[in-house]
Write a protein that holds these residues in place. Structure first.
Motif, PDB file in Angstrom:
ATOM      1  N   PRO A  27       0.805  -1.226   0.000  1.00  0.00           N
ATOM      2  CA  PRO A  27       0.000   0.000   0.000  1.00  0.00           C
ATOM      3  C   PRO A  27       0.836   1.275   0.000  1.00  0.00           C
ATOM      4  CG  PRO A  27      -0.094  -1.064   2.141  1.00  0.00           C
ATOM      5  CD  PRO A  27       0.624  -1.997   1.215  1.00  0.00           C
ATOM      6  N   ARG A  28       2.108   1.172   0.344  1.00  0.00           N
ATOM      7  CA  ARG A  28       2.972   2.355   0.343  1.00  0.00           C
ATOM      8  C   ARG A  28       3.390   2.770  -1.059  1.00  0.00           C
ATOM      9  NH1 ARG A  28       7.671   0.310   4.040  1.00  0.00           N
ATOM     10  NH2 ARG A  28       7.234  -1.517   2.778  1.00  0.00           N
ATOM     11  N   LEU A  29       3.235   1.859  -2.017  1.00  0.00           N
ATOM     12  CA  LEU A  29       3.638   2.171  -3.381  1.00  0.00           C
ATOM     13  C   LEU A  29       2.675   3.164  -4.009  1.00  0.00           C
ATOM     14  CD1 LEU A  29       4.722  -1.228  -4.952  1.00  0.00           C
ATOM     15  CD2 LEU A  29       6.143   0.752  -4.519  1.00  0.00           C
ATOM     16  N   GLY A  30       3.236   4.237  -4.504  1.00  0.00           N
ATOM     17  CA  GLY A  30       2.433   5.212  -5.219  1.00  0.00           C
ATOM     18  C   GLY A  30       2.522   4.947  -6.712  1.00  0.00           C
ATOM     19  N   PHE A  31       2.247   5.971  -7.483  1.00  0.00           N
ATOM     20  CA  PHE A  31       2.366   5.857  -8.930  1.00  0.00           C
ATOM     21  C   PHE A  31       3.846   5.977  -9.275  1.00  0.00           C
ATOM     22  CE2 PHE A  31       2.290   7.504 -13.272  1.00  0.00           C
ATOM     23  CZ  PHE A  31       1.510   6.522 -13.861  1.00  0.00           C
ATOM     24  N   VAL A  32       4.483   4.859  -9.571  1.00  0.00           N
ATOM     25  CA  VAL A  32       5.936   4.804  -9.772  1.00  0.00           C
ATOM     26  C   VAL A  32       6.249   4.337 -11.188  1.00  0.00           C
ATOM     27  CG1 VAL A  32       6.099   2.472  -8.806  1.00  0.00           C
ATOM     28  CG2 VAL A  32       8.097   3.912  -8.816  1.00  0.00           C
ATOM     29  N   THR A  33       7.273   4.948 -11.768  1.00  0.00           N
ATOM     30  CA  THR A  33       7.759   4.565 -13.081  1.00  0.00           C
ATOM     31  C   THR A  33       9.246   4.264 -12.975  1.00  0.00           C
ATOM     32  OG1 THR A  33       6.171   6.051 -14.133  1.00  0.00           O
ATOM     33  CG2 THR A  33       8.010   5.300 -15.478  1.00  0.00           C
ATOM     34  N   VAL A  34       9.654   3.116 -13.475  1.00  0.00           N
ATOM     35  CA  VAL A  34      11.078   2.775 -13.507  1.00  0.00           C
ATOM     36  C   VAL A  34      11.663   3.446 -14.741  1.00  0.00           C
ATOM     37  CG1 VAL A  34      12.782   0.925 -13.578  1.00  0.00           C
ATOM     38  CG2 VAL A  34      10.635   0.595 -12.334  1.00  0.00           C
ATOM     39  N   THR A  35      12.517   4.449 -14.520  1.00  0.00           N
ATOM     40  CA  THR A  35      13.046   5.229 -15.636  1.00  0.00           C
ATOM     41  C   THR A  35      14.351   4.689 -16.185  1.00  0.00           C
ATOM     42  OG1 THR A  35      14.136   6.750 -14.106  1.00  0.00           O
ATOM     43  CG2 THR A  35      11.913   7.344 -14.862  1.00  0.00           C
ATOM     44  N   GLY A  36      15.091   3.941 -15.388  1.00  0.00           N
ATOM     45  CA  GLY A  36      16.352   3.410 -15.888  1.00  0.00           C
ATOM     46  C   GLY A  36      17.039   2.518 -14.876  1.00  0.00           C
ATOM     47  N   VAL A  37      18.001   1.765 -15.356  1.00  0.00           N
ATOM     48  CA  VAL A  37      18.820   0.892 -14.520  1.00  0.00           C
ATOM     49  C   VAL A  37      20.259   1.032 -14.974  1.00  0.00           C
ATOM     50  CG1 VAL A  37      19.315  -1.496 -13.834  1.00  0.00           C
ATOM     51  CG2 VAL A  37      16.944  -0.769 -14.146  1.00  0.00           C
ATOM     52  N   GLU A  38      21.161   1.179 -14.029  1.00  0.00           N
ATOM     53  CA  GLU A  38      22.605   1.202 -14.319  1.00  0.00           C
ATOM     54  C   GLU A  38      23.246   0.037 -13.578  1.00  0.00           C
ATOM     55  OE1 GLU A  38      24.333   4.930 -13.250  1.00  0.00           O
ATOM     56  OE2 GLU A  38      23.187   6.045 -14.751  1.00  0.00           O
ATOM     57  N   THR A  39      23.650  -0.956 -14.322  1.00  0.00           N
ATOM     58  CA  THR A  39      24.278  -2.145 -13.749  1.00  0.00           C
ATOM     59  C   THR A  39      25.785  -1.988 -13.801  1.00  0.00           C
ATOM     60  OG1 THR A  39      22.439  -3.415 -14.646  1.00  0.00           O
ATOM     61  CG2 THR A  39      24.324  -4.661 -13.848  1.00  0.00           C
ATOM     62  N   SER A  40      26.456  -2.365 -12.719  1.00  0.00           N
ATOM     63  CA  SER A  40      27.912  -2.297 -12.712  1.00  0.00           C
ATOM     64  C   SER A  40      28.467  -3.338 -13.680  1.00  0.00           C
ATOM     65  CB  SER A  40      28.454  -2.532 -11.300  1.00  0.00           C
ATOM     66  OG  SER A  40      28.159  -3.847 -10.875  1.00  0.00           O
ATOM     67  N   PRO A  41      29.654  -3.088 -14.239  1.00  0.00           N
ATOM     68  CA  PRO A  41      30.229  -4.027 -15.219  1.00  0.00           C
ATOM     69  C   PRO A  41      30.430  -5.446 -14.682  1.00  0.00           C
ATOM     70  CG  PRO A  41      31.399  -1.942 -15.283  1.00  0.00           C
ATOM     71  CD  PRO A  41      30.461  -1.874 -14.112  1.00  0.00           C
ATOM     72  N   ASP A  42      30.644  -5.585 -13.369  1.00  0.00           N
ATOM     73  CA  ASP A  42      30.827  -6.924 -12.803  1.00  0.00           C
ATOM     74  C   ASP A  42      29.498  -7.584 -12.411  1.00  0.00           C
ATOM     75  OD1 ASP A  42      30.134  -5.466 -10.576  1.00  0.00           O
ATOM     76  OD2 ASP A  42      31.918  -5.977  -9.417  1.00  0.00           O
ATOM     77  N   LEU A  43      28.373  -6.906 -12.686  1.00  0.00           N
ATOM     78  CA  LEU A  43      27.020  -7.399 -12.430  1.00  0.00           C
ATOM     79  C   LEU A  43      26.723  -7.645 -10.953  1.00  0.00           C
ATOM     80  CD1 LEU A  43      26.572  -9.914 -15.385  1.00  0.00           C
ATOM     81  CD2 LEU A  43      25.881  -7.522 -15.291  1.00  0.00           C
ATOM     82  N   ARG A  44      27.473  -7.020 -10.068  1.00  0.00           N
ATOM     83  CA  ARG A  44      27.231  -7.202  -8.633  1.00  0.00           C
ATOM     84  C   ARG A  44      26.186  -6.239  -8.088  1.00  0.00           C
ATOM     85  NH1 ARG A  44      30.705 -10.750  -6.178  1.00  0.00           N
ATOM     86  NH2 ARG A  44      32.612 -11.201  -7.319  1.00  0.00           N
ATOM     87  N   THR A  45      26.106  -5.047  -8.647  1.00  0.00           N
ATOM     88  CA  THR A  45      25.149  -4.050  -8.170  1.00  0.00           C
ATOM     89  C   THR A  45      24.415  -3.426  -9.346  1.00  0.00           C
ATOM     90  OG1 THR A  45      26.773  -2.259  -8.220  1.00  0.00           O
ATOM     91  CG2 THR A  45      26.561  -3.473  -6.146  1.00  0.00           C
ATOM     92  N   ALA A  46      23.224  -2.926  -9.051  1.00  0.00           N
ATOM     93  CA  ALA A  46      22.446  -2.213 -10.055  1.00  0.00           C
ATOM     94  C   ALA A  46      21.679  -1.089  -9.363  1.00  0.00           C
ATOM     95  CB  ALA A  46      21.481  -3.157 -10.763  1.00  0.00           C
ATOM     96  N   LYS A  47      21.801   0.099  -9.925  1.00  0.00           N
ATOM     97  CA  LYS A  47      21.041   1.249  -9.444  1.00  0.00           C
ATOM     98  C   LYS A  47      19.766   1.319 -10.262  1.00  0.00           C
ATOM     99  CE  LYS A  47      25.009   4.130  -8.255  1.00  0.00           C
ATOM    100  NZ  LYS A  47      25.688   5.412  -8.548  1.00  0.00           N
ATOM    101  N   VAL A  48      18.639   1.311  -9.574  1.00  0.00           N
ATOM    102  CA  VAL A  48      17.337   1.404 -10.232  1.00  0.00           C
ATOM    103  C   VAL A  48      16.815   2.812  -9.988  1.00  0.00           C
ATOM    104  CG1 VAL A  48      14.989   0.491 -10.344  1.00  0.00           C
ATOM    105  CG2 VAL A  48      16.907  -1.041  -9.841  1.00  0.00           C
ATOM    106  N   PHE A  49      16.552   3.532 -11.069  1.00  0.00           N
ATOM    107  CA  PHE A  49      16.066   4.903 -10.969  1.00  0.00           C
ATOM    108  C   PHE A  49      14.563   4.910 -11.200  1.00  0.00           C
ATOM    109  CE2 PHE A  49      20.507   5.213 -12.076  1.00  0.00           C
ATOM    110  CZ  PHE A  49      20.955   6.149 -11.151  1.00  0.00           C
ATOM    111  N   VAL A  50      13.853   5.567 -10.281  1.00  0.00           N
ATOM    112  CA  VAL A  50      12.399   5.616 -10.366  1.00  0.00           C
ATOM    113  C   VAL A  50      11.903   7.050 -10.259  1.00  0.00           C
ATOM    114  CG1 VAL A  50      12.049   3.294  -9.433  1.00  0.00           C
ATOM    115  CG2 VAL A  50      12.120   5.226  -7.879  1.00  0.00           C
ATOM    116  N   SER A  51      10.793   7.288 -10.907  1.00  0.00           N
ATOM    117  CA  SER A  51      10.102   8.567 -10.810  1.00  0.00           C
ATOM    118  C   SER A  51       8.781   8.293 -10.099  1.00  0.00           C
ATOM    119  CB  SER A  51       9.862   9.132 -12.203  1.00  0.00           C
ATOM    120  OG  SER A  51       9.113  10.312 -12.124  1.00  0.00           O
ATOM    121  N   VAL A  52       8.446   9.150  -9.138  1.00  0.00           N
ATOM    122  CA  VAL A  52       7.249   8.944  -8.344  1.00  0.00           C
ATOM    123  C   VAL A  52       6.359  10.174  -8.458  1.00  0.00           C
ATOM    124  CG1 VAL A  52       6.334   8.479  -6.037  1.00  0.00           C
ATOM    125  CG2 VAL A  52       8.536   7.511  -6.722  1.00  0.00           C
TER     126      VAL A  52
END
Length: 116
Positions: A27-52
């Motif tokens: 219920p805490r989720l509002g109107f969210v859009t996933v605008t992009g993902v930046e994955t590190s070259p070693d595939l260990r981490t990924a930054k997920v960018f969202v617009s709310v």
């Protein structure tokens, strides 16, 4: 060609995250859009960018909901991709839309001043 591969990985991750977020029942989720993902070259981490859509409290609640459900999202990524490892997700607010609106408003105001 590593750049092209990473773009494909980022886009595939963005699609999976967006589809999974749409299915979440928090219920805490509002109107969210996933605008992009930046994955590190070693595939260990990924930054997920969202617009709310909403104010600061709705934005914070949505980011908290996404952070608490990162395990569900990561397991979906693992199930739908064939990567050696599944990246650890971090969620970040993407303010580019707000910046664009602000710049547009400033340009409009500047244009009005020039007409006077």
């Amino acid at each position: 060609m590593a750049g092209a591969r990473m773009r494909r990985v980022d886009e595939a991750m963005r699609e999976i995250v967006a589809a999974t977020v749409a299915e979440l029942a928090d219920p805490r989720l509002g109107f969210v859009t996933v605008t992009g993902v930046e994955t590190s070259p070693d595939l260990r981490t990924a930054k997920v960018f969202v617009s709310v859509l909403g104010d600061l409290t709705e934005r914070d609640a949505t980011l908290d909901a996404l952070r608490s459900s990162h395990g569900v999202i990561q397991s979906r990524i693992a199930a739908e991709t064939r990567m050696k490892r599944t990246p650890t997700l971090t969620f970040h607010y993407d303010d580019t839309i707000e910046k664009g609106v602000r710049i547009s408003r400033l340009l409009d105001e500047g244009g009005e001043d020039a007409e006077r």
